[in-house]
Enzyme design. Structure first.
Site, PDB file in Angstrom:
ATOM      1  CD  GLU A 398     -19.163  10.562  23.357  1.00  0.00           C
ATOM      2  OE1 GLU A 398     -20.360  10.506  23.037  1.00  0.00           O
ATOM      3  OE2 GLU A 398     -18.233  10.321  22.555  1.00  0.00           O
ATOM      4  CG  HIS A 465     -29.154   3.792  23.255  1.00  0.00           C
ATOM      5  ND1 HIS A 465     -28.694   3.021  22.210  1.00  0.00           N
ATOM      6  CD2 HIS A 465     -28.991   5.081  22.875  1.00  0.00           C
ATOM      7  CE1 HIS A 465     -28.283   3.813  21.228  1.00  0.00           C
ATOM      8  NE2 HIS A 465     -28.443   5.059  21.614  1.00  0.00           N
TER       9      HIS A 465
END
Length: 658
Positions: A398, A465
């Site tokens: 990322e 998540h």
């Protein structure tokens, strides 16, 4: 030291000599000024000048270089005006950052230089982005980025090299191996012998050179660049050198054995090259003295101008405005009245597709977004329509991908980076808050990057998540944050985010993807960033919220048959203060609702603003309702307790009897 001039002319050698002498003379002057208290800090590159000078002069002037602390020679070889460079060192308005940053923490597109940030490693990925933009435009160019041996311990080093290798990006990674990261010797930084050992593991060529031999540096980089322009690929070059002074002057050098100084003093890059040129009769003592006198006069002129420039005068409005590239959004209405029922997920996909059509410079990047279409299938079919060059699967990195977005912005590209889940943005946090957010404020370079993030709980997905992490970025000037609650806004705000030349964090609640549909205009359109909307109008109180909170609020009002305003913020940075003021003045009772944990959430800022600006119009205390101050649990009963739905009804009941 062996200088092999090959077929280089006397003019070539004199150019190298002038290149290496000027930064040395500037440094010697700066050390005097530092002792006199006329500059505040200095990172010396004495002993390492050959690397900066040789590599810079080996490239074309329009090829980007990303230097570090000890690369003064990059700036001088790109012919920066010394008065402006010295003004930068002193924090003057006429410097490259208007006094907002120091030393080499700046860039100049005029000179094709992108300066460092103190975190070192992130610049490697920015170089990848510049090179990718060149590759996509079929420009035969290379990008050069420096790293010290210490900075190469950061994860950004691995991510940037790995992506460059996978994507065949024409980046030269120049590792200045001077044996120390501040005071930590190499044997406490890494176990391998040399950085060239890493090249084959990444699938790239690797070379080791004498970093004190300016002619060897120049020749090696020149040959590498010529090859890479024709056959794009990355290359690692390890320049062996030594730092003759402290990491910065205050740190000293007591931790370095004296015999190392004695050994490397004999390899001084300026002294040795001077001797060679005198032996070759390329220079004479007279011509050498003339060059020194020329540079001395140039340095003194530059210092006189810089010292004669006043320090900045602070202006709060200008400081705030410069956090963002100026942009006046003109809302684009749909060209026709045609609508189609679209789910939330379809509206996002539709907006992304139309933006790809509207902006040929837009590139999408993210894990599994190409043939697979992303884990939520938002980009399904995009590869067939737009091709792999613009719809790019990325490695799991990322930080590098966000940094690449900034590099692409430097080359006038737009980038959308998809986080597979909002939780994973932590791995790119530094790039967002220190590079994207501060870039325009520091040196006028916008970051035209949208970071899309599936967010929120409700799917029993557990602590990694399910997070709502918008408040992390709400505290960061230079970013914009949008968070739609319905399909119409989802498309319009995404299009607006991509249109905006500033970095935008775009949150989309996963539980709305396939549970919510609406009639959405088929044509391209945008929704105003920074403008809230009333999702429901009522008289008795106000609920200020966003995202899933809009639906919890309206469902609760229906259940209890209550009349209230539900103000959907839609944009969190900047948030719509006037819309908040209007609903507060209308009802006098306010609940601020968000899914994110209560402490330190966005509701705290809005509640404080209401108390400061609307206190006399309140009929009861402002109430905040948010998630529990815990991580988000996995088991559904625990997750439901975390979410604020039950507490919202309790807050309403409490407020109504106040």
């Amino acid at each position: 030291m062996n200088f092999n001039r090959k077929d280089y002319t006397d003019e070539d050698l004199i150019r190298l000599y002038r290149g290496i002498l000027k930064p040395r003379m500037i440094e010697e002057k700066m050390l005097i000024l530092l002792r006199q208290g006329k500059v505040s800090k200095w990172f010396s590159g004495i002993g390492q000048e050959a690397i900066s000078v040789g590599s810079t002069l080996a490239l074309d002037n329009d090829e980007y270089i990303l230097p570090m602390h000890r690369n003064l020679g990059v700036f001088t070889c790109r012919d920066m005006a010394l008065d402006q460079l010295f003004a930068q060192f002193q924090g003057k308005t006429t410097g490259f950052t208007k006094g907002r940053d120091r030393s080499f923490h700046f860039g100049s597109n005029e000179h094709h230089i992108v300066g460092m940030i103190s975190h070192l490693g992130p610049q490697l990925a920015v170089a990848d982005g510049i090179a990718l933009a060149d590759l996509l435009e079929k420009r035969e160019k290379v990008t050069l980025v420096y790293s010290g041996d210490g900075g190469a311990s950061e994860g950004d080093f691995h991510e940037a090299l790995n992506v460059a290798a996978v994507w065949n990006l024409p980046v030269i990674f120049m590792i200045e191996n001077n044996g120390y990261g501040l005071s930590t010797p190499s044997n406490e930084q890494f176990k391998f012998n040399y950085f060239i050992d890493k090249g084959p593991a990444y699938g790239m060529d690797a070379l080791q050179i004498d970093g004190n031999n300016v002619l060897e540096v120049y020749d090696t980089v020149r040959q590498a660049a010529n090859s890479m322009r024709k056959n794009p690929r990355p290359m690692l070059i390890e320049a062996m050198t030594f730092r003759m002074r402290g990491h910065e002057e205050a740190s000293g050098t007591k931790y370095v054995p004296q015999e190392l100084f004695e050994k490397w003093a004999k390899k001084d890059p300026v002294d040795n090259f001077e001797k060679y040129l005198l032996e070759e009769k390329v220079l004479t003592p007279k011509s050498m003295a003339a060059i020194r006198e020329e540079f001395k006069a140039e340095i003194e002129r530059g210092l006189d101008i810089a010292f004669g420039t006043p320090m900045p005068t602070a202006n709060a409005e200008e400081e705030i405005a410069d956090m963002y590239q100026p942009f006046e959004q003109v809302v684009i209405e749909p060209a026709s009245d045609k609508t189609t029922e679209k789910r939330f997920v379809d509206a996002i996909s539709d907006g992304l597709r139309q933006s790809m059509e509207r902006y040929p410079e837009l590139v999408l990047m993210g894990q599994d977004i190409a043939e697979y279409g992303g884990v939520f299938k938002i980009t399904e079919g995009f590869v067939e329509k737009f091709g792999k060059a613009r719809v790019r699967n990325t490695p799991l990195c990322e930080s590098a991908i966000i940094g690449i977005g900034l590099g692409m912005s430097i080359k006038k590209k737009k980038t959308m980076v998809e986080m597979q889940f909002a939780d994973f943005v932590t791995c790119g946090f530094n790039q967002i808050v220190n590079n994207l957010a501060k870039s325009h404020y520091r040196w006028g370079q916008n970051a035209d990057v949208v970071v899309r993030m599936p967010t929120g709980a409700g799917a029993a997905a557990g602590p990694f998540h399910s997070q709502s992490n918008e408040a992390w970025f709400f505290h960061t000037p230079g970013l914009k944050i949008v968070y739609p609650s319905n399909p119409v806004d989802a498309k319009g705000l995404l299009n607006a985010a991509i249109e905006d030349p500033n970095p935008v964090m775009y949150f989309e609640h996963k539980m709305l993807y396939r549970s919510l549909a609406a009639q959405v205009p088929d044509d391209y359109y945008t929704t105003e960033i920074g403008k809230a909307a009333l999702a429901r109008e009522g008289e008795d109180f106000s609920i200020i919220t966003y995202g899933m909170g809009v639906h919890w609020a309206t469902q609760m009002l229906d259940k209890l048959s209550l009349s209230a305003d539900v103000l959907d913020l839609r944009t969190l940075l900047p948030w719509d203060k006037e819309a908040v003021r209007e609903t507060v003045e209308k009802t006098g009772r306010v609940i601020i609702l968000h899914e994110d944990t209560l402490t330190g959430g966005i509701g705290a800022e809005i509640g404080a603003w209401i108390a400061e600006n609307c206190f006399e119009r309140l009929d009861s205390p402002v109430i905040r309702v948010g998630g529990l101050d815990t991580a988000i649990p996995f088991a559904p009963p625990l997750e439901q307790e975390f979410l604020p739905v039950k507490r919202l009804q309790e807050a309403v009941e409490k407020m109504l009897v106040y």
